[in-house]
Design a protein around this motif. Sequence first.
Motif, short mmCIF file in Angstrom:
data_model
loop_
_atom_site.label_atom_id
_atom_site.label_comp_id
_atom_site.label_asym_id
_atom_site.label_seq_id
_atom_site.Cartn_x
_atom_site.Cartn_y
_atom_site.Cartn_z
N GLY A 178 0.83 -1.18 0.00
CA GLY A 178 0.00 0.00 0.00
C GLY A 178 0.88 1.25 0.00
O GLY A 178 2.04 1.21 0.42
N ILE A 179 0.31 2.36 -0.47
CA ILE A 179 1.07 3.62 -0.55
C ILE A 179 0.27 4.73 0.12
O ILE A 179 -0.91 4.95 -0.23
N PHE A 180 0.88 5.39 1.07
CA PHE A 180 0.32 6.62 1.63
C PHE A 180 1.02 7.77 0.92
O PHE A 180 2.20 8.01 1.12
N TYR A 181 0.27 8.44 0.03
CA TYR A 181 0.82 9.59 -0.69
C TYR A 181 0.65 10.84 0.18
O TYR A 181 -0.47 11.19 0.57
N LEU A 182 1.74 11.53 0.44
CA LEU A 182 1.75 12.72 1.28
C LEU A 182 2.07 13.93 0.42
O LEU A 182 3.05 13.93 -0.33
N ASN A 183 1.24 14.95 0.50
CA ASN A 183 1.44 16.14 -0.33
C ASN A 183 2.44 17.08 0.31
O ASN A 183 2.15 17.74 1.31
N THR A 184 3.63 17.16 -0.26
CA THR A 184 4.70 18.02 0.27
C THR A 184 4.83 19.32 -0.53
O THR A 184 5.80 20.06 -0.36
N HIS A 185 3.84 19.59 -1.39
CA HIS A 185 3.92 20.75 -2.29
C HIS A 185 3.95 22.07 -1.51
O HIS A 185 4.74 22.96 -1.81
N ASN A 186 3.09 22.20 -0.50
CA ASN A 186 2.98 23.43 0.27
C ASN A 186 3.17 23.10 1.74
O ASN A 186 2.26 22.62 2.41
N LEU A 187 4.37 23.34 2.27
CA LEU A 187 4.69 22.96 3.65
C LEU A 187 3.85 23.73 4.66
O LEU A 187 3.66 23.27 5.78
N LYS A 188 3.36 24.90 4.27
CA LYS A 188 2.51 25.67 5.19
C LYS A 188 1.14 25.02 5.37
O LYS A 188 0.40 25.39 6.29
N SER A 189 0.79 24.08 4.51
CA SER A 189 -0.47 23.35 4.68
C SER A 189 -0.25 22.04 5.42
O SER A 189 -1.19 21.25 5.54
N CYS A 190 0.98 21.81 5.93
CA CYS A 190 1.31 20.56 6.61
C CYS A 190 1.87 20.85 8.00
O CYS A 190 3.05 20.59 8.27
N PRO A 191 1.09 21.40 8.91
CA PRO A 191 1.61 21.69 10.25
C PRO A 191 1.99 20.41 10.99
O PRO A 191 1.42 19.34 10.76
N LYS A 192 2.96 20.52 11.86
CA LYS A 192 3.44 19.36 12.60
C LYS A 192 2.34 18.75 13.47
O LYS A 192 2.32 17.53 13.69
N TYR A 193 1.43 19.57 13.96
CA TYR A 193 0.39 19.04 14.84
C TYR A 193 -0.66 18.23 14.08
O TYR A 193 -1.52 17.60 14.69
N ASP A 194 -0.62 18.23 12.74
CA ASP A 194 -1.52 17.38 11.95
C ASP A 194 -0.93 16.01 11.65
O ASP A 194 -1.64 15.11 11.18
N THR A 195 0.36 15.83 11.89
CA THR A 195 1.06 14.62 11.46
C THR A 195 0.44 13.36 12.04
O THR A 195 0.15 12.39 11.32
N THR A 196 0.20 13.36 13.35
CA THR A 196 -0.28 12.14 14.00
C THR A 196 -1.65 11.73 13.49
O THR A 196 -1.88 10.57 13.11
N SER A 197 -2.60 12.67 13.46
CA SER A 197 -3.96 12.32 13.04
C SER A 197 -4.01 11.90 11.58
O SER A 197 -4.72 10.95 11.22
N LEU A 198 -3.23 12.55 10.72
CA LEU A 198 -3.25 12.20 9.30
C LEU A 198 -2.66 10.81 9.07
O LEU A 198 -3.19 10.02 8.28
N LEU A 199 -1.59 10.49 9.77
CA LEU A 199 -0.99 9.17 9.60
C LEU A 199 -1.89 8.07 10.14
O LEU A 199 -2.02 7.00 9.53
N LEU A 200 -2.54 8.31 11.27
CA LEU A 200 -3.50 7.34 11.80
C LEU A 200 -4.64 7.12 10.81
O LEU A 200 -5.15 6.00 10.68
N HIS A 201 -5.05 8.16 10.11
CA HIS A 201 -6.15 8.07 9.15
C HIS A 201 -5.76 7.28 7.91
O HIS A 201 -6.45 6.34 7.51
N GLU A 202 -4.65 7.65 7.29
CA GLU A 202 -4.28 7.05 6.01
C GLU A 202 -3.56 5.71 6.15
O GLU A 202 -3.67 4.86 5.28
#
Length: 572
Positions: free
Chosen positions: A391-415
């Motif tokens: 499986g592949i979890f594609y992470l959008n690294t295009h705009n780092l300002k849309s990827c705050p560190k406090y979103d990391t845990t919930s997004l990874l648990l989701h995907e």
Amino acid sequence: MSLQVESSTPSGGALPPAPDSPADKLHEIADKFFEKTLELNPIFATQVGDHRYNHRFPLQISEEHRERGKALSEETLAALRKVEVPKLEGQDRLTFELFESDLRRDLEGYGFPSHLLPLNQLFSEPVFFAQLGSGNLIHPFQTVKDYDDWLGRIADFADWMEIAMENLRRGADMGIVQPRQIIEKTIPLLETHLIDDVEKSVFWLPIQQFPSDFSQAEKNRLRARYRTAITQQIIPSYGKLAQFLREEHLPKTRESAGLCAIPHGEAWYAYLVSAFTTTGMSPQEIHGIGLEEVDRILGEMEEVKAKTNFEGDLAAFFVYLRQDPRFYYETAEELLDDYRQLKEKIDGLLPTLFDLAPKSDFEIRPIESFRAKSAPGGAYVPGAPDGSSRGIFYLNTHNLKSCPKYDTTSLLLHEGSPGHHFQISIQQELEGLPRIRRFGRYTAYMEGWALYSESLGTELGLYEDPITYYGMLSAELWRSLRLVLDTGIHAMGWTREQAIEFALKKPFSPDVVAQEIDRFMAMPGQALAYKVGQMRILMLRRRAEAKLGNRFNLKAFHRCVLENGALPLDLL
């Protein structure tokens, strides 16, 4: 992952049916339907590990294809009516009920002209085809036949593009068109493939990655054929469609945002709400639930703010979290490394909440540059059921300002795990169920489970920091806002500007708000599935906890939800 499925036989699973029994007849009908489905949908066949149709690309927007699909559903439903339902038990009874429900829903869907809206900026075929052709998705590029098969898919794709233009013209004549913003965002995604140097095309990547056992003669032949296909079929197809959209179709698009603005749009949206949520809830009911959930979560955010000793109101707290550079990654590499390290930590914690897990693992990749600007923050693509691809979890690294560190845990648990990768992989690995169950997809169940998985970060000890917990609340708040915004746009006549104004009062940046609202405009109803599904799973858990008291076992509850595969919420 090290933890394996202890038993992949669903609870209540029946013994093999007796010959000519109602269960045997049901299995025969289900298997025949699945085989025909693979033939009609060769990309789906590739995805589930059946490579007989790897040389074909489905023309699902054609009238001929729609007629064949509708006829298959009608014939299958007629056959199901001859099954003696009272004699079915356990998993067979459940299979019958969801199979019949799916067929009825599919047939209702043929009453709406979705094929006349074949394009959007997110998940339409021209975007997906480039992913396939890069050699990094489900189409294999391991043998000479794989490479030749792809040439067949290129020919079919060129036909798809011609049919798309014909359908768009028909739709425009009937007043069935996308909002202007959707087509404006789609055009650049097509134009990115209009290049002079073939060897810089994403479709040339498989040629740069030949397997070592190919002969020089085969390499030379394939180079020549791919060069011809890219220059004479792929690039002209993208160019012709882009020019058509810009010069002919864009002036015919609409200024309105919602589906309710086009002919029969109100009934169409009601159908999509039912199809995506697999419930009987109305748009108005969902809208009200969304407003209530938004207020509840904002109250929790006030509590988080108090724990951080932040001086200022909640609006100022939102601005602080959006603007302080310490909450953001400096490079894409730093972001990817953080996600990959957290993945290893989560994998080690999951046995505390689960006594089953998939055999297959997943990897984390950045979203390809050619689609990053319009893509969501993260997306999961399942691996092959036979384990030949992860499986592949594609992470959008295009705009780092849309990827705050406090979103990391919930997004990874989701995907990842215990979210999409965990649930879909367990389902694909189930034994003793017909393939329509192992590979069935219900958006509300799947997205609901993934959103529920985000909340499990508390029990996994991942939200001890108030700011990280805020990230989970922020993600849930956005899913609750979706209930308000999607129904507001498509059922209540909200304009794009009204939706943006409502969302901007919450803790989200203008860029994220605009991108997400354009997503709702492009995909009516889909965004409702997340929160509706999560709330249903939480309701079932609370009901079980209340009834069982001290006897409630969370691992057993999770097994119960997962081991039957994805289900419509009204059957869950």
